[in-house]
Design a protein around this motif. Structure first.
Motif, PDB file in Angstrom:
ATOM      1  N   TYR A 119      -8.353  -9.447  -5.128  1.00 49.43           N
ATOM      2  CA  TYR A 119      -8.661 -10.839  -4.782  1.00 49.43           C
ATOM      3  C   TYR A 119      -9.002 -10.981  -3.303  1.00 49.43           C
ATOM      4  N   GLN A 120      -8.316 -10.233  -2.448  1.00 47.80           N
ATOM      5  CA  GLN A 120      -8.531 -10.336  -1.010  1.00 47.80           C
ATOM      6  C   GLN A 120      -9.701  -9.495  -0.496  1.00 47.80           C
ATOM      7  N   GLY A 121     -10.395  -8.838  -1.410  1.00 51.36           N
ATOM      8  CA  GLY A 121     -11.631  -8.163  -1.037  1.00 51.36           C
ATOM      9  C   GLY A 121     -11.485  -6.785  -0.425  1.00 51.36           C
ATOM     10  N   TYR A 122     -10.382  -6.096  -0.710  1.00 48.86           N
ATOM     11  CA  TYR A 122     -10.262  -4.723  -0.212  1.00 48.86           C
ATOM     12  C   TYR A 122     -11.276  -3.843  -0.922  1.00 48.86           C
ATOM     13  N   GLU A 123     -11.836  -2.929  -0.169  1.00 49.25           N
ATOM     14  CA  GLU A 123     -12.886  -2.049  -0.698  1.00 49.25           C
ATOM     15  C   GLU A 123     -12.347  -0.686  -1.113  1.00 49.25           C
ATOM     16  N   GLU A 124     -11.114  -0.401  -0.725  1.00 50.97           N
ATOM     17  CA  GLU A 124     -10.514   0.897  -1.039  1.00 50.97           C
ATOM     18  C   GLU A 124      -9.017   0.706  -1.281  1.00 50.97           C
ATOM     19  N   LEU A 125      -8.536   1.271  -2.377  1.00 51.90           N
ATOM     20  CA  LEU A 125      -7.118   1.233  -2.721  1.00 51.90           C
ATOM     21  C   LEU A 125      -6.568   2.655  -2.666  1.00 51.90           C
ATOM     22  N   ARG A 126      -5.538   2.846  -1.873  1.00 47.70           N
ATOM     23  CA  ARG A 126      -4.908   4.158  -1.759  1.00 47.70           C
ATOM     24  C   ARG A 126      -3.515   4.042  -2.363  1.00 47.70           C
ATOM     25  N   ILE A 127      -3.264   4.795  -3.425  1.00 51.44           N
ATOM     26  CA  ILE A 127      -2.048   4.652  -4.230  1.00 51.44           C
ATOM     27  C   ILE A 127      -1.057   5.759  -3.889  1.00 51.44           C
ATOM     28  N   TYR A 128       0.153   5.365  -3.542  1.00 53.05           N
ATOM     29  CA  TYR A 128       1.217   6.325  -3.238  1.00 53.05           C
ATOM     30  C   TYR A 128       2.503   5.913  -3.941  1.00 53.05           C
ATOM     31  N   GLY A 129       3.251   6.904  -4.429  1.00 52.17           N
ATOM     32  CA  GLY A 129       4.580   6.643  -4.968  1.00 52.17           C
ATOM     33  C   GLY A 129       4.598   5.830  -6.248  1.00 52.17           C
ATOM     34  N   ILE A 130       3.512   5.830  -6.984  1.00 55.71           N
ATOM     35  CA  ILE A 130       3.459   5.097  -8.254  1.00 55.71           C
ATOM     36  C   ILE A 130       3.123   6.101  -9.347  1.00 55.71           C
ATOM     37  N   ASP A 131       4.136   6.475 -10.118  1.00 56.14           N
ATOM     38  CA  ASP A 131       3.971   7.461 -11.185  1.00 56.14           C
ATOM     39  C   ASP A 131       4.028   6.811 -12.564  1.00 56.14           C
ATOM     40  N   MET A 132       5.020   5.950 -12.773  1.00 52.64           N
ATOM     41  CA  MET A 132       5.228   5.280 -14.065  1.00 52.64           C
ATOM     42  C   MET A 132       5.243   6.282 -15.206  1.00 52.64           C
ATOM     43  N   ALA A 133       5.869   7.422 -14.964  1.00 51.64           N
ATOM     44  CA  ALA A 133       5.866   8.490 -15.961  1.00 51.64           C
ATOM     45  C   ALA A 133       7.058   8.408 -16.901  1.00 51.64           C
ATOM     46  N   ALA A 134       8.154   7.777 -16.458  1.00 49.14           N
ATOM     47  CA  ALA A 134       9.350   7.692 -17.298  1.00 49.14           C
ATOM     48  C   ALA A 134       9.110   6.733 -18.456  1.00 49.14           C
TER      49      ALA A 134
END
Length: 202
Positions: A119-134
């Motif tokens: 929504y805020q118009g970011y052009e790049e998302l860098r994802i850290y510490g999000i696994d959601m594997a459990a």
């Protein structure tokens, strides 16, 4: 310069965010401050506590100062509403995001973070510490997070994740080994037959 933000969870790769250059936009959530040193916490530029106040107050731990952290973090604190005792609290623009992006689908704090970044118009998302594997609450949270990554991708937003992150990965249907329903039923019938024989000879 690309408008970039780091979305940081509390999974195994969370520490890697500090390899980002000084001044990088970095968002974290909930009681995550207890997972980092005081100096590391100072690098975050926004915080998210979307849970209703009775919930996060019930989880307050005086030793770690969870509630005190929210009251003194000094950075934008996205919440359900503005609280007078939390001077940097900001009402999360849920209605505006739903109107702008066209979807009302939020099953985790991380999905709220992603939607706001889009929504805020970011052009790049860098994802850290999000696994959601459990296979716990992440069972219903992960599809929503991946959905918002899909929305981001469809809008031309770059998505960067650690190579070992399990998000957006899974078995390739039709090209990997899997057991069909027919095979499962066949195995069950064989098991029942063997069980009946064993019981008859017991």
């Amino acid at each position: 310069m690309t408008k970039s933000v780091c979305i940081v969870g509390l999974g195994s790769s969370r520490e890697r965010v500090f390899q980002e250059p000084p001044g990088a936009e970095m968002w974290c959530l909930n009681n995550g401050h207890i997972c980092f040193t005081a100096e590391q916490v100072k690098r975050f530029t926004a915080w998210f506590q979307i849970h209703p106040r009775p919930d996060f107050e019930a989880n307050n731990n005086p030793i770690y100062g969870n509630l005190k952290f929210l009251q003194t973090c000094g950075i934008p604190l996205y919440m359900e509403q503005v609280w007078p005792d939390m001077p940097t609290s900001v009402k999360y623009p849920r209605a505006e995001i739903i109107t702008a992006l066209g979807y009302e689908y939020f099953t985790s704090s991380m999905s709220y973070m992603l939607a706001l970044a889009i929504y805020q118009g970011y052009e790049e998302l860098r994802i850290y510490g999000i696994d959601m594997a459990a296979d716990t609450e992440y069972f219903h949270e992960r599809p929503c997070f991946e959905f918002w990554l899909g929305v981001a991708h469809s809008r031309g937003i770059s998505i960067i994740m650690p190579e070992d992150c399990p998000i957006l990965k899974g078995k390739d249907y039709g090209r990997t080994v899997h057991v069909s329903c027919v095979k499962v039923n066949q195995m069950l019938r064989q098991y029942e037959g063997l069980k009946n024989v064993a019981l008859a000879n017991f």
